[in-house]
Design a protein around this motif. Structure first.
Motif, PDB file in Angstrom:
ATOM      1  N   GLN A   1       0.832  -1.214   0.000  1.00 54.75           N
ATOM      2  CA  GLN A   1       0.000   0.000   0.000  1.00 54.75           C
ATOM      3  C   GLN A   1       0.864   1.260   0.000  1.00 54.75           C
ATOM      4  O   GLN A   1       0.378   2.342  -0.267  1.00 54.75           O
ATOM      5  CB  GLN A   1      -0.904   0.015   1.241  1.00 54.75           C
ATOM      6  CG  GLN A   1      -1.981  -1.050   1.236  1.00 54.75           C
ATOM      7  CD  GLN A   1      -2.675  -1.174   2.594  1.00 54.75           C
ATOM      8  OE1 GLN A   1      -2.295  -0.517   3.564  1.00 54.75           O
ATOM      9  NE2 GLN A   1      -3.675  -2.024   2.652  1.00 54.75           N
ATOM     10  N   GLY A   2       2.149   1.095   0.347  1.00 49.90           N
ATOM     11  CA  GLY A   2       3.065   2.229   0.335  1.00 49.90           C
ATOM     12  C   GLY A   2       3.404   2.776   1.695  1.00 49.90           C
ATOM     13  O   GLY A   2       4.370   3.530   1.845  1.00 49.90           O
ATOM     14  N   ASN A   3       2.605   2.427   2.715  1.00 40.85           N
ATOM     15  CA  ASN A   3       2.893   2.919   4.063  1.00 40.85           C
ATOM     16  C   ASN A   3       2.102   2.116   5.087  1.00 40.85           C
ATOM     17  O   ASN A   3       1.223   1.325   4.737  1.00 40.85           O
ATOM     18  CB  ASN A   3       2.544   4.403   4.194  1.00 40.85           C
ATOM     19  CG  ASN A   3       1.069   4.667   3.936  1.00 40.85           C
ATOM     20  OD1 ASN A   3       0.212   4.226   4.692  1.00 40.85           O
ATOM     21  ND2 ASN A   3       0.765   5.389   2.859  1.00 40.85           N
ATOM     22  N   ASP A   4       2.419   2.356   6.373  1.00 40.21           N
ATOM     23  CA  ASP A   4       1.689   1.763   7.487  1.00 40.21           C
ATOM     24  C   ASP A   4       1.253   2.908   8.387  1.00 40.21           C
ATOM     25  O   ASP A   4       2.073   3.742   8.792  1.00 40.21           O
ATOM     26  CB  ASP A   4       2.600   0.792   8.258  1.00 40.21           C
ATOM     27  CG  ASP A   4       1.850  -0.036   9.288  1.00 40.21           C
ATOM     28  OD1 ASP A   4       0.998   0.538   9.992  1.00 40.21           O
ATOM     29  OD2 ASP A   4       2.118  -1.242   9.402  1.00 40.21           O
ATOM     30  N   SER A   5      -0.040   2.974   8.698  1.00 47.16           N
ATOM     31  CA  SER A   5      -0.562   4.075   9.509  1.00 47.16           C
ATOM     32  C   SER A   5       0.044   4.103  10.908  1.00 47.16           C
ATOM     33  O   SER A   5      -0.005   5.124  11.592  1.00 47.16           O
ATOM     34  CB  SER A   5      -2.088   3.980   9.621  1.00 47.16           C
ATOM     35  OG  SER A   5      -2.467   2.743  10.208  1.00 47.16           O
ATOM     36  N   ALA A   6       0.651   2.967  11.336  1.00 50.91           N
ATOM     37  CA  ALA A   6       1.265   2.901  12.664  1.00 50.91           C
ATOM     38  C   ALA A   6       2.749   3.274  12.639  1.00 50.91           C
ATOM     39  O   ALA A   6       3.425   3.207  13.661  1.00 50.91           O
ATOM     40  CB  ALA A   6       1.103   1.496  13.241  1.00 50.91           C
ATOM     41  N   SER A   7       3.261   3.676  11.471  1.00 53.44           N
ATOM     42  CA  SER A   7       4.690   3.986  11.333  1.00 53.44           C
ATOM     43  C   SER A   7       5.153   4.998  12.371  1.00 53.44           C
ATOM     44  O   SER A   7       4.541   6.052  12.550  1.00 53.44           O
ATOM     45  CB  SER A   7       4.960   4.530   9.930  1.00 53.44           C
ATOM     46  OG  SER A   7       6.300   4.951   9.812  1.00 53.44           O
TER      47      SER A   7
ATOM     48  N   THR B   1       8.905   0.905  13.814  1.00 47.93           N
ATOM     49  CA  THR B   1       9.711   2.041  14.267  1.00 47.93           C
ATOM     50  C   THR B   1      11.165   1.595  14.317  1.00 47.93           C
ATOM     51  O   THR B   1      11.447   0.471  14.760  1.00 47.93           O
ATOM     52  CB  THR B   1       9.270   2.514  15.666  1.00 47.93           C
ATOM     53  OG1 THR B   1       7.882   2.874  15.616  1.00 47.93           O
ATOM     54  CG2 THR B   1      10.080   3.710  16.137  1.00 47.93           C
ATOM     55  N   ASP B   2      12.080   2.415  13.860  1.00 45.85           N
ATOM     56  CA  ASP B   2      13.505   2.076  13.885  1.00 45.85           C
ATOM     57  C   ASP B   2      14.271   3.098  14.731  1.00 45.85           C
ATOM     58  O   ASP B   2      13.713   4.080  15.216  1.00 45.85           O
ATOM     59  CB  ASP B   2      14.078   2.052  12.456  1.00 45.85           C
ATOM     60  CG  ASP B   2      13.595   0.859  11.651  1.00 45.85           C
ATOM     61  OD1 ASP B   2      13.484  -0.232  12.224  1.00 45.85           O
ATOM     62  OD2 ASP B   2      13.331   1.027  10.440  1.00 45.85           O
ATOM     63  N   GLY B   3      15.575   2.825  14.893  1.00 45.67           N
ATOM     64  CA  GLY B   3      16.475   3.804  15.491  1.00 45.67           C
ATOM     65  C   GLY B   3      16.290   4.023  16.977  1.00 45.67           C
ATOM     66  O   GLY B   3      15.847   3.149  17.719  1.00 45.67           O
ATOM     67  N   ALA B   4      16.610   5.248  17.417  1.00 48.73           N
ATOM     68  CA  ALA B   4      16.632   5.576  18.843  1.00 48.73           C
ATOM     69  C   ALA B   4      15.250   5.433  19.480  1.00 48.73           C
ATOM     70  O   ALA B   4      15.133   4.973  20.627  1.00 48.73           O
ATOM     71  CB  ALA B   4      17.165   6.998  19.035  1.00 48.73           C
TER      72      ALA B   4
END
Length: 404
Positions: free
Chosen positions: A79-85, A92-95
């Motif tokens: 779909q191109g994205n996740d609403s929970a991003s 979720t990535d990183g710090a």
């Protein structure tokens, strides 16, 4: 079952996993096209299919160039994205990922979960005693559906009366029972879960307890409370992940034991321990068939160039049968050691509930070993219609009791 044609293969289509000989498909992909381009089909863009263990592990570890923040399963990635991003740990990535994960880990340390594991054993034993007394049961709905939801329900202090509804919503969110179930049903079920936890989190802010949901609703990250949607999305993720994979592994375990009587005898005799057997069940069943990433820059993987913005899918269900890592991989071997399966993923996003998943499967194996003399599967089960979860929504079973 039909043989797969790599030229026309579509792993976005849930029907593929019901029609194709999956063992042969994964073997062919690993041998002939280990980093394979799945051509665009209909409205779906194309995507990469990674099937070898080593390549999957390499990709899992590379969360800088291969991000989860635009989706981590095919449904959202295409779909191109996740609403929970950026709001849910899994996407979720990183710090921020590290900080929120550390907050949640306070409720998931093995020391705290040992008491929970004991409750799992008691609950599983009670469920098995009930169905053994009846003789016949649907192992999916009568046993497996009740174990993980009650464990995570206890940890989150979800009212007992609400738990059956959550199982039903979970079933419709990531895996449809048949092609007749619509994507609208999935969307509605997901929203029901989100609204439910929004209300429950509000209650925990007013009256906090020592449960996981209270930790999320009242905890601080970098000196500030989590946003409302972070609390809700992470609650959704916990209930979904803890419930779905454990149920499917438990159902798959009883089917595998019925189909491999020599392994059942080894479990019964004590020749194989519960911990070792649990790892093989997790490898053998691999409920989460894939996880996905999106490239943020060009990446070389398995001799192919993945371009920035390409979708990359990592197929655990193939990697866990890779001949380079698992000798005689299509043999169900409860004594298999080492067993470095990736049923719980790998790297920074390794499953938070892995300890609980192992406890659920182990409790089922222990209960069967102690209470059952023979397992019979009188008819075929009903497979899920999904490109993400492998498993059964129904499995008729006859459990012959152990003589007193």
């Amino acid at each position: 079952m039909t043989a797969a044609d790599l030229a026309t293969l579509d792993l976005a289509d849930p029907q593929t996993f019901l029609d194709v000989d999956l063992t042969e498909l994964w073997r062919t992909l690993r041998a002939e096209s280990p980093v394979h381009w799945n051509e665009p089909r209909g409205d779906n863009p194309g995507f990469w299919v990674v099937s070898r263990y080593a390549d999957c592990v390499t990709a899992y570890k590379d969360n800088k160039r291969l991000t989860s923040e635009r989706g981590n399963v095919l449904t959202t990635l295409l779909q191109g994205n996740d609403s929970a991003s950026g709001k849910m740990l899994a996407v979720t990535d990183g710090a921020r990922h590290r900080a929120v994960r550390n907050l949640m880990l306070k409720s998931f340390s093995p020391r705290l979960l040992e008491a929970v594991a004991e409750q799992v054993r008691k609950r599983t034993r009670g469920l098995l005693e009930d169905v053994i007394a009846r003789g016949e049961c649907d192992f999916a709905t009568d046993v497996a559906d009740h174990i993980p939801i009650n464990t995570i329900g206890d940890l989150m202090d979800v009212p007992v009366a609400d738990r059956a509804r959550l199982v039903d919503w979970n079933n419709r969110t990531l895996s449809r029972v048949s092609s007749e179930d619509s994507q609208m049903d999935e969307w509605l079920a997901r929203n029901e879960i989100l609204l439910y936890f929004s209300d429950l989190a509000d209650q925990r802010r007013r009256n906090p307890g020592d449960d996981v949901l209270s930790t999320l609703a009242n905890g601080l990250v970098d000196g500030a409370p989590l946003a409302e949607d972070e609390v809700v999305f992470n609650s959704y993720s916990l209930i979904l992940g803890a419930d779905e994979s454990s149920r499917m592994s438990s159902i798959g375990a009883i089917l595998a034991l019925a189909q491999n009587p020599e392994q059942w005898r080894k479990l019964k005799s004590g020749e194989v321990g519960i911990d070792t057997a649990t790892e093989e069940v997790l490898r053998w069943t691999t409920p989460a068939m894939h996880f996905g990433r999106r490239a943020v820059e060009d990446v070389e993987l398995g001799g192919r160039t993945i371009r920035a913005d390409d979708v990359v899918t990592l197929w655990n269900s193939s990697a866990n049968f890779d001949e380079e890592v698992f000798p005689d991989p299509t043999r169900f071997d409860l004594a298999r050691t080492p067993n470095r399966h990736i049923a719980f993923g790998f790297g920074p996003h390794f499953c938070l509930g892995a300890f609980l998943g192992r406890a659920h499967v182990g409790s089922v194996l222990e209960g069967l070993r102690d209470l059952v003399s023979e397992i019979r599967v009188p008819g075929p089960g009903t497979r899920l219609y999904s490109n993400f979860v492998y498993g059964y929504s129904s499995l008729p079973v006859e459990l012959v009791p152990e003589k007193a």
